[in-house]
Design an enzyme around this catalytic site. Structure first.
Site, PDB file in Angstrom:
ATOM      1  N   GLU A 150       0.602  -1.366  -0.060  1.00 44.26           N
ATOM      2  CA  GLU A 150       0.098   0.058   0.120  1.00 44.26           C
ATOM      3  C   GLU A 150       0.972   1.174   0.075  1.00 44.26           C
ATOM      4  OE1 GLU A 150      -3.527   1.976   2.613  1.00 44.26           O
ATOM      5  OE2 GLU A 150      -2.137   0.544   3.423  1.00 44.26           O
ATOM      6  N   ASP A 151       1.991   1.321   0.545  1.00 41.27           N
ATOM      7  CA  ASP A 151       2.986   2.496   0.853  1.00 41.27           C
ATOM      8  C   ASP A 151       4.069   2.739   0.487  1.00 41.27           C
ATOM      9  OD1 ASP A 151       0.617   3.409   2.584  1.00 41.27           O
ATOM     10  OD2 ASP A 151       1.282   2.521   4.451  1.00 41.27           O
TER      11      ASP A 151
END
Length: 705
Positions: A76-77
């Site tokens: 996600e990051d």
């Protein structure tokens, strides 16, 4: 931050055969991917995945779960992808990380329809691999432990989501320690004054009475020694939120609560558990109705224990849990016990529940839900429910949530039994269908051919399965009537904005709202399951802007910048009435009518009172007011009532039947109004209708937030 060797040591404590090199590689890869990223507190971001992994080591989870925790934010990051993780750490870890990523992206506290769909996705993720939820819960726990670094409004949002969803989910999975900590951390944000008050009272109580926990622990050990029973005894004061909830449920002050201490006795065998119970009950008087034997009747998540409450020293009530060491391991880990390791091998705990079977039982109830609302209702009922165990005439056990009735019992056996229920016998005695069942009761359901569910049954039953079955039956039975009423409601609602409720428009709106084709939307409108405003908004979102009308967010004057006003549901104030605000730390300001009886509670807290007034401009018709209306039970009357309200340019947001008699109906109508003058116009129009016997505005203290 915990370094890699310390983390490996934590895993080796319970799993000497852990793949050390894989752990080192996951640690190094996660740290590299998150390089340069920081948390809101300013510390290195990778401290968070490492702490999540450390939380999972406390549950003695397998290597795949620990590695997933280290990598759970990478997809996600960071620039990392599913393929990268799969190539380095295998498909199992990649699937788990991907599952956690998808859960993180679910906005579980969003609007009801979206929330229900996201709950459905959450349970789908659980059904694939329950370890996804274990990592997510550990992720939420660490975020709540460090929540002070977030902005105040973000803290409130996360705390509310934790209290409503993640804490009950942890409890449903049997991880009671995590549920209690999540609740307490959320309570610290949502009601810091209440929590501090509980803690201060505890300190005062300890100063007055001394160390009650040690004295009672010593008393219990003395009794067990006299019976030659070997066992460990642990005692503690209950968590602040647990005490606060008891005070709210029982309507009692702290000084009147008695069972604020809990004790746990861990012994060697099942037989010892019952010997301990006998010793405790011989020494202290048991409290009626406070005994549960979850050893002979385990919970679905594998939990086993004996619960009893006794009157201890100085008449103080004391809650005692009795279990074996193996039962205690499952009680601490819940469903997670299935993956726990000891000495390098999967722990063979006979009480650990098979996750696949557990999740199948949990999701079975939700499969029959026909729409988002029913699914969401089922989820919340299941997660928050405590269980009672009743018996069929053949001696089979039926598990039901606390507060269940014979109707719930009937529907849990079969929908056909529930639909045709005309009565019930509990322990051989005929009882009303609204009777609340208790543990150990034997229930016989009486049925009759031709019997159909009644609308009032929805208010009687406690299970989502029963509510869904009753609504489905009522929709089918009253479908034609609901369609006709829904068409009239749609006509009035569309005319209100200068549009026509054509078949094409309604069909388009139905598809837009996920209700398919045909007349389903009209049936839902007629049964008050769908709001006309939502139908209009689905087709004409631009018309939701109300020109020169005062915006709802700026309708109240006298608030500081950033303060959020909320109307109190107990008095439902509307423009034109004198109002006052009561401030709630972190939650905004609650607006009450000046004559609201609920304000008596705050007479000794003048610092929380805020002088407010309504904006003098034209207000939007968004202020819901509840009206109790008694009407004749004749054909077409309800339709005319709805038309009358529509003609006054008011919108019906909800409609409930409170009483159905052969000659009249009592209904509660929630009407969205501009101001007090608008309310009087609506009530006057209703009173002038010959088929309306009575109209009154409802103000109810029981509906306080």
């Amino acid at each position: 931050m915990i370094d890699v060797e310390d983390l490996i040591a934590l895993v080796r404590n319970y799993n000497p055969k852990t793949n050390v090199e894989m752990l080192r590689e996951a640690y190094a890869y996660g740290r590299e991917m998150h390089s340069g990223q920081t948390r809101q507190s300013g510390e290195e971001y990778f401290t968070h995945p490492v702490e999540v992994a450390a939380i999972l080591t406390e549950q003695r989870l397998d290597d795949a779960s620990i590695i997933t925790a280290l990598l759970h934010d990478t997809i996600e990051d960071t620039r990392s992808t599913y393929g990268d993780i799969s190539n380095r750490f295998g498909n199992e870890v990649a699937e788990l990380v991907d599952g956690v990523t998808k859960l993180t992206n679910l906005q579980l506290s969003s609007s009801e329809t979206k929330q229900a769909e996201n709950f459905r996705k959450l349970f789908m993720a659980m059904s694939k691999d329950l370890r996804v939820i274990l990592v997510k819960l550990a992720d939420r726990l660490h975020n709540m432990r460090t929540i002070k670094s977030m902005k105040p409004e973000k803290q409130v949002q996360k705390a509310r989501e934790t209290m409503d969803i993640f804490a009950p989910l942890a409890g449903r999975m049997g991880m009671q320690w995590m549920r209690e900590e999540l609740e307490d951390l959320a309570f610290r944000v949502l009601n810091p004054d209440g929590r501090n008050s509980i803690i201060r009272r505890f300190i005062t109580l300890q100063r007055e009475t001394g160390d009650v926990v040690k004295r009672i622990t010593d008393d219990i050990q003395t009794e067990l020694g006299a019976e030659s029973i070997t066992a460990d005894v642990f005692g503690r004061a209950k968590k602040p939120y647990s005490i606060w909830r008891k005070m709210e449920e029982k309507g009692q002050s702290f000084s009147r609560l008695s069972d604020i201490y809990g004790f746990r006795i861990i012994c060697e065998s099942d037989g010892d558990c019952y010997r301990v119970l006998g010793a405790i009950h011989r020494r202290w008087r048991s409290v009626p109705g406070r005994f549960k034997d979850y050893i002979s009747q385990p919970k679905s998540n594998g939990y086993r224990s004996i619960h009893t409450t006794v009157s201890g020293r100085d008449g103080k009530r004391v809650e005692i849990q009795i279990r074996t060491r193996q039962m205690h391991e499952v009680a601490e880990s819940g469903v997670a016990a299935h993956w726990s390791y000891r000495d390098g091998v999967r722990a063979q705990n006979p009480f650990a529940v098979d996750p696949a079977r557990w999740i199948a039982q949990l999701t079975e109830r939700f499969e029959a839900a026909e729409d988002h609302g029913e699914f969401l209702e089922n989820v919340k009922l299941e997660m928050y429910s405590d269980k009672v165990f009743c018996f069929t005439p053949k001696g089979e056990v039926v598990k039901l949530p606390k507060g269940a009735t014979p109707l719930d019992f009937a529907y849990s056996i079969h929908t056909r039994i529930g639909d045709s229920c005309v009565g019930a016998k509990v322990d051989g005695v005929r009882v009303p269908l609204w009777t609340r069942l208790k543990n150990g009761q034997s229930v016989v359901i009486l049925t009759a051919e031709g019997q159909r569910p009644q609308a009032a049954w929805i208010e009687i039953v406690a299970t989502g399965r029963a509510k869904g079955a009753i609504r489905k039956s009522l929709r089918e039975e009253n479908r034609e009537r609901y369609i006709k009423l829904g068409r009239e409601l749609a006509r009035v609602g569309f005319e209100h904005i200068g549009k026509k409720a054509t078949d094409k428009a309604l069909s388009t709106a139905s598809k837009q709202m996920g209700l398919g084709e045909g007349e389903e939307l009209l049936a839902r409108l007629g049964s008050a399951e769908v709001n006309v405003r939502d139908v209009v908004r689905a087709l004409y979102p631009e018309l939701d802007v109300r020109g020169d009308e005062v915006d709802a967010k700026s309708a109240v004057l006298g608030l500081d910048a950033g303060e959020q006003p909320h109307r109190a549901q107990c008095c439902q104030p509307c423009p034109g009435e004198r109002i006052v605000g009561i401030s709630y730390r972190g939650q905004g300001v609650l607006i009450h009518a000046i004559d609201c009886a609920a304000l008596e509670e705050f007479e000794d807290q003048p610092d929380r009172w805020i002088d407010l007034q309504w904006h003098s401009g034209q207000h939007a018709a968004v202020h819901a007011v509840s009206l109790a209306v008694t009407i004749s039970n004749d054909a077409g009357v309800l339709g005319r009532i709805c038309t009358l309200i529509g003609e006054q340019k008011a919108n019906i947001s909800d409609l409930k039947f409170r009483d159905r008699k052969p000659d009249f109906y009592r209904i509660i109508i929630d009407v969205e109004l501009r101001d007090l003058e608008h309310l009087h116009a609506v009530m006057l129009a209703l009173e002038a209708e010959s088929d309306v016997a009575r109209v009154r505005r409802i103000r109810d203290l029981d509906r306080r937030p």
